[in-house]
Design a protein around this motif. Structure first.
Motif, mmCIF file in Angstrom:
data_model
loop_
_atom_site.group_PDB
_atom_site.id
_atom_site.type_symbol
_atom_site.label_atom_id
_atom_site.label_comp_id
_atom_site.label_asym_id
_atom_site.label_seq_id
_atom_site.Cartn_x
_atom_site.Cartn_y
_atom_site.Cartn_z
ATOM 1 N N ALA A 129 67.904 -63.579 38.806
ATOM 2 C CA ALA A 129 68.447 -63.018 36.983
ATOM 3 C C ALA A 129 68.105 -62.958 35.821
ATOM 4 N N PRO A 130 68.312 -62.045 35.166
ATOM 5 C CA PRO A 130 66.992 -61.706 33.804
ATOM 6 C C PRO A 130 66.776 -62.772 33.113
ATOM 7 N N ILE A 131 65.364 -62.378 33.065
ATOM 8 C CA ILE A 131 65.063 -63.477 32.238
ATOM 9 C C ILE A 131 64.835 -63.354 30.856
ATOM 10 N N VAL A 132 65.096 -61.971 30.023
ATOM 11 C CA VAL A 132 65.618 -61.384 28.759
ATOM 12 C C VAL A 132 66.734 -60.867 28.761
ATOM 13 N N PRO A 133 67.045 -60.712 27.628
ATOM 14 C CA PRO A 133 68.445 -59.474 27.373
ATOM 15 C C PRO A 133 68.263 -58.233 27.600
ATOM 16 N N ASP A 134 68.525 -56.950 27.672
ATOM 17 C CA ASP A 134 68.220 -55.957 27.718
ATOM 18 C C ASP A 134 67.631 -55.433 26.696
ATOM 19 N N VAL A 135 66.653 -54.717 26.494
ATOM 20 C CA VAL A 135 66.512 -53.805 25.720
ATOM 21 C C VAL A 135 66.551 -52.703 25.515
ATOM 22 N N GLY A 136 66.497 -51.678 26.041
ATOM 23 C CA GLY A 136 66.747 -49.837 26.173
ATOM 24 C C GLY A 136 66.256 -49.545 27.002
ATOM 25 N N ILE A 137 65.804 -48.094 26.465
ATOM 26 C CA ILE A 137 65.046 -47.156 26.980
ATOM 27 C C ILE A 137 64.406 -46.881 25.951
ATOM 28 N N LEU A 138 63.298 -45.921 26.697
ATOM 29 C CA LEU A 138 61.481 -46.264 25.801
ATOM 30 C C LEU A 138 61.102 -45.159 26.725
ATOM 31 N N ALA A 139 60.711 -43.683 25.490
ATOM 32 C CA ALA A 139 60.051 -42.703 26.805
ATOM 33 C C ALA A 139 59.234 -42.345 25.245
ATOM 34 N N SER A 140 57.509 -41.677 26.110
ATOM 35 C CA SER A 140 56.625 -41.333 25.732
ATOM 36 C C SER A 140 56.073 -40.587 26.111
ATOM 37 N N ASN A 141 54.751 -39.371 25.914
ATOM 38 C CA ASN A 141 54.245 -39.327 26.838
ATOM 39 C C ASN A 141 52.771 -39.781 26.774
#
Ligand code: SF4
Ligand code: SF4
Length: 207
Positions: A129-141
């Protein structure tokens, strides 16, 4: 969960390298707890676990430190030296990545999917089971900035009950220490920055 970018860490090493990364973690059997069920022998892919009398043993020269016996033991009788083995393991992961991406800063991008965040790493064959809600998608170089931002964003969430997160549910509390109390979740981030893999500084840009 201790390495949010584990997927790219694995992709940066061949099979022999993955074994090399794990060699610092040497599991051992706590004889007091072992109930001689034989489960570790059943799951061990290389025949390193065996019964001697009424307790299990692990032959360190054969063991490839895959951790399957630890996950399968019903008595929690198999353990590692968390204080010394895990920092070495995390540093080794980082060095493999560094060797692969060094000098390619402008040609490599990194993406973290902060979705369905559970306590175990991608090695385990089950979904928790997830421990926190979904946050999103992160991108970086910058992989270090990316993971630092991911780490902070997870901790900023309100923890979900009915998960392996048994405390620190409030926003801002350290979720990582609860699910892995023996592991410093920032050790790898600091080591990555130290060897020049990137910077822990970041600026979030929402799109
Ligand atoms: S860690 Fe893996 S290789 Fe080592 S004894 Fe356990 S199952 Fe076998
Ligand atoms: S799985 Fe655990 S309890 Fe069973 S034999 Fe192995 S160490 Fe002992």
């Amino acid at each position: 969960m201790e390495g949010l970018s584990r997927i790219w860490q694995w992709l940066c090493a061949p099979a022999a390298g993955k074994k090399d990364q794990h060699y610092s973690t040497s599991p051992y059997v706590n004889e007091e707890k072992c109930i001689a069920c034989g489960k570790c022998i059943e799951v061990c892919p290389v025949g390193a676990a065996f019964l001697l009398g009424d307790v299990s043993r692990i032959e360190p020269n054969i063991c490839i430190s895959c951790g399957q016996c630890m996950e399968s033991c019903p008595a929690n009788a198999i353990d590692i030296d968390w204080e010394h083995d895990i920092p070495k393991f995390l540093e080794c992961l980082t060095e493999y990545v560094y060797g692969d991406v060094k000098g390619k800063k402008d040609r490599v991008g990194y993406i973290n999917f902060l979705l369905r965040i559970t306590s175990d790493c991608d090695c385990v064959p089950w979904r928790d089971a997830p421990i926190v809600p979904d946050v999103g998608i992160l991108a970086s170089n910058d992989p270090v900035a990316l993971d630092q931002a991911s780490y902070d964003l997870v901790n900023k969430q309100k923890g979900l009950v009915n998960s392996s997160l048994h405390s620190n549910h409030e926003k801002g509390a350290d979720k990582f220490r609860v699910v892995w109390p023996m592991v410093d979740g920032t050790h790898q981030l600091r080591y990555r920055e130290k060897i020049g893999l990137g910077s822990r500084d970041y600026k979030l840009v929402e799109i």
